[in-house]
Design an enzyme around this catalytic site. Sequence first.
Site, PDB file in Angstrom:
ATOM      1  CB  THR A 139      -0.925  -0.006   1.222  1.00 38.30           C
ATOM      2  OG1 THR A 139      -1.768  -1.145   1.148  1.00 38.30           O
ATOM      3  CG2 THR A 139      -1.777   1.243   1.289  1.00 38.30           C
ATOM      4  N   GLY A 178       2.360  -2.866   8.531  1.00 35.51           N
ATOM      5  CA  GLY A 178       2.646  -3.125   9.934  1.00 35.51           C
ATOM      6  C   GLY A 178       4.083  -3.589  10.123  1.00 35.51           C
ATOM      7  CD  GLU A 421      -3.632  -7.873   3.055  1.00 32.07           C
ATOM      8  OE1 GLU A 421      -3.426  -8.278   1.903  1.00 32.07           O
ATOM      9  OE2 GLU A 421      -2.775  -7.247   3.702  1.00 32.07           O
TER      10      GLU A 421
END
Length: 660
Positions: A139, A178, A421
């Site tokens: 992303t 993350g 996702e």
Amino acid sequence: MNPDLRKERESASFHSEALTHILDGGAEKTRRRREIEALVLNDPELQHEDLNFLSRSERYDVAVKKSALMVRKIREHAISNPEEIMWFKSYVHRGRPEPLDLHLGMFLPTILNQATPEQQDRFFMPAWNLQIIGTYAQTEMGHGSFIRGLETTATYDPSTQEFVLNSPTVTSIKWWPGGLGKTSNHAIVLAQLYTQGQCKGLHAFIVPIRKMGTHEPLPGVVVGDIGPKFGYDEVDNGYLKLENVRVPRENMLMRYAKVMPDGTYMKPPSDKLTYGTMVFIRSMIVGDSARALSQACTIAIRYSAVRHQSELKPGDPEPQILDYQTQQYKLFPLLVTAYTFRFVGSFMREMYHRITGDMNDGDYSQLPELHALSAGLKAFTSWVASAGIEECRMACGGHGYSRSSGLPDIYVTFSPSCTYEGENTVMMLQTARYLFKSYTQAKSGQKLSGTVSYLNDLCNHIQPQQVASRPIVMDINDISQLVEAYQLRAANLVEAAAHNYRLELGRRKNKEEAWNSTSIDLVRASGAHCHYVVVKLFAAKLSEITDTAIHDVLSTLCLMYALYGISKNSGDFLHAGILSDPQISQVHQRVKELLAVIRPNAVALVDAFDYPDAVLASVLGRYDGNVYEHMFEWAKKSPLNKTEVHKSFYKYLKPLQSKL
């Protein structure tokens, strides 16, 4: 033990332990899961402090400490089964996210699935031993679900046999992964591949981002934490800007697509193979939806059995709020949904592993269906679960708003799954593309298989004018007939969306505009398809249950799930002529009757999920039901209560009082 909860458990019509075995996949699985649970919960080094009273930096620090301990303990206990590792991890972190999530859940699986044997030899063991700590950087600030729009570039330089990676715009900065901010020293970076002057689309590259040993960012790497979020305080979601960062040619994952030393590009056998990691995570999110919703239901239903409020009859004792039909109507449909999603999650996990095995044997025929179904069910289940968790919180009244209830944490931890996702609306539109393609194939005479096989029978669909000839009283207790009703609804909405698309084609400049103008219909069709698959899977599960008492209770849950879905989408069934108005009235009445049937088993049904108090982390959802005493003790621990008079009184209020 609270006497209300004791009475609830004694009145159940089945043994919750036997149902736990079914949910786990067998008594041995339950035994082993609890064995791992005990290893964690009885380990003095892994004792859990209440994170609600810590700052974000402190929560991250605790999470990293526990993650490091977790890895060491997994080795000490010689746990190697992937499912058992995930159990251990979940118990260590009490189901919360943690900084190694993407290392364990995406970095390692991507290497296993998309790296060549030589690359696995080079990267996997260092990553397994945490010399390499990885994340998955897909992303960007300007692009999320539309991954073809990603702007990060990887340009091949044949003179040095290296890829040069760049973030050419501010919107191309990787954003959100993350573990990227402070934890990881490597990232799998998704970038547009350029070789021999041509763009070959998105490919994955292993990029070192921090120096081994010192953990300082490498030259050309700008990396950091993106700041506080709605939740996920324990995770260092990060940003990554690449400025002429060079990696060897061998750092491109080349199990499928390849770049030769001279820059020649060899394309993969399927353009969807690089989506393997995403499909895996989407499949897992279905199971996560069941887990999060079942935890929220456990808390809300136990608390509703303990909480007494108001009067049903003047002068009578205050009843349990679980005895109010409106409370049952809020919670029991969510309870049956949690069970439904649990079985769907198992199906998706098995389907993923089966099709992955086929792909390893060179058979890619099932990949499009896996891709479409994982996208649709990811969206369908996470939307329902996210709204359901919030419904559970509100059903607990004021105390549900307290962090002591555990419900705010479940919500803020789970709700991002509606976005990561693959944003859910985009996912539904991806499923719609598959449905539209399948519909077109069926209309041309091709025989479809799998979850879309019902589109083969389009010519046999019941038309609205036929409804008068159908019996006004159908057996709404016959689950097989309800499955057929959902199938007809899905087929009708797929057909209607296709029809509307064709109409829009005549009005718009191009097929893209026509698709956008039909997108609301397409999302509805995808939702109906997913709903049909979910109902069908729960109905199929019943045939596997041999315990009579449990079969009876699960049949009730399946019936409730199917009928509640009809009651909430009655317009679809009426409009398509699948059910008549009197039949819809019967459905509404039967849903109310089933609330009363489920009521005596409600507590036993949430007990069967088998969440220990340490994992549930909820004062309201305690197994012993001693809610109020523990709520008071929890409140006393607030840092504001460390002193009887807060320093702000002396700094601001007392001076103000002396002046007024």
